[in-house]
Enzyme design. Sequence first.
Site: not given
Length: 412
Positions: A147, A159, A220, A222, A246, A272, A293, A349, A412
């Site tokens: 990643r 992040y 990601d 995020h 992602e 996630e 995820r 992951e 975030w």
Amino acid sequence: MRIDKAEVIVTSPDRNFVTLKLTTEDGLTGLGDATLNGRELAVVAYLKEHVVPLLLGRDAHRIEDTWQFLYRSAYWRRGPVTMAAVAAVDMALWDLKGKAAGLPVYQLLGGASRQGLLAYGHASGKELPELFDSVREHLDEGYRAIRIQTGVPGLKAIYGIASQSADAGGGEARYDHEPARRGALPVQEDWDTRAYLRHLPGVFEAVRNEFGPEIPLLHDGHHRLTPIQAAKLGKELEPYDLFWLEDCTPAENQESLRLVRQHTTTPLAIGEVFNTIWDFKDLIREQLIDYMRGAVTHMGGITPLKKTMDYAAMYQVKSGFHGPTDISPVGMAAQAHVGLAIHNFGIQEYMQHGAKTNEVFHQSYTWENGLLHPGTKPGLGVELDVDEAGKYPYEQAYLPYNRLADGTIHDW
Ligand code: CS2
Ligand code: MG
């Protein structure tokens, strides 16, 4: 196999972890991960005050019945706190059943469908040289998929940048070990989507030029882009053949991914922060994602995670289970067992836990030649050293939050 004791163990070696330990009348023990980053004590209370009294005396063999009982009898269903508590019970019961049967849990889930699990690690850098070094480091550690997270010019702290020290003021703790920062209050970070969108494609071009076309690369987003911004990014990253993009946009409104799908073929991974199969239902049925995820700890356990993957298999959607350090070694082991057994496995992951954590949790999962394997010990294969855990009392910690330049709160 009656449950005789149920303990909620909180420890904070490299970060906070919440673990449920069930003990049967015959002395067998089962572990379950209930860690919810930045909100750990809410799950502790849910377990101690409301769930533990319901478990004592129950037949530990009745996993499905216990899951349905905890999910339906609460009346108030779903949500991260509830599902982390239910997950811990479910994992502990599968651990017990494996130990009682003398089999690793993946054997109870239908046996191994592969030698091991392709896993990806987190490479990151504020600028290209640091990022390239981080990629090389992960290749040296045996990762076959990586990643890529990068700093963005003009933004102090964002992040996923490992070298960005935890308190952004130059403190020791490395960011990649833990995005949640110990302290009484959360830390504010800044964000600028246009700066990020201008910068990221060039970073992937540079990484491909440096490391070639083969290695699977992931990124990601995020949850920070609007659907049309995500569509734009997905399109601009197409030349760099990402394994996945992602959390490109917050997915509470599942249909917002339709707009992204219309514009790009970059594979999409989401889930996630999801807690039940219902959060995935339309995303999977409409083929709006390619990778699921969800994490065993936040999806209510092994039982619903396996069911969601069986549903996903009908749409050729593969697994990409969430595996940062805030999924404890118990949770990591549990999802490795599911990953080994299911046919539609995609990738796992694998952010490695810190040394102190590995002293508290004794795992038997292995990492060789870029493949993770849950091991062949009966149950989940993880034991918790209660004395060692006792050395590290809980420490308040929060995930950061974002504000835009004009002061607006942002994802975030
Ligand atoms: C991230 C996580 O690993 C990931 O994909 O999204 O690091 C996430 O930020 C943390 O798990 C939050 O607790
Ligand atoms: Mg993520």
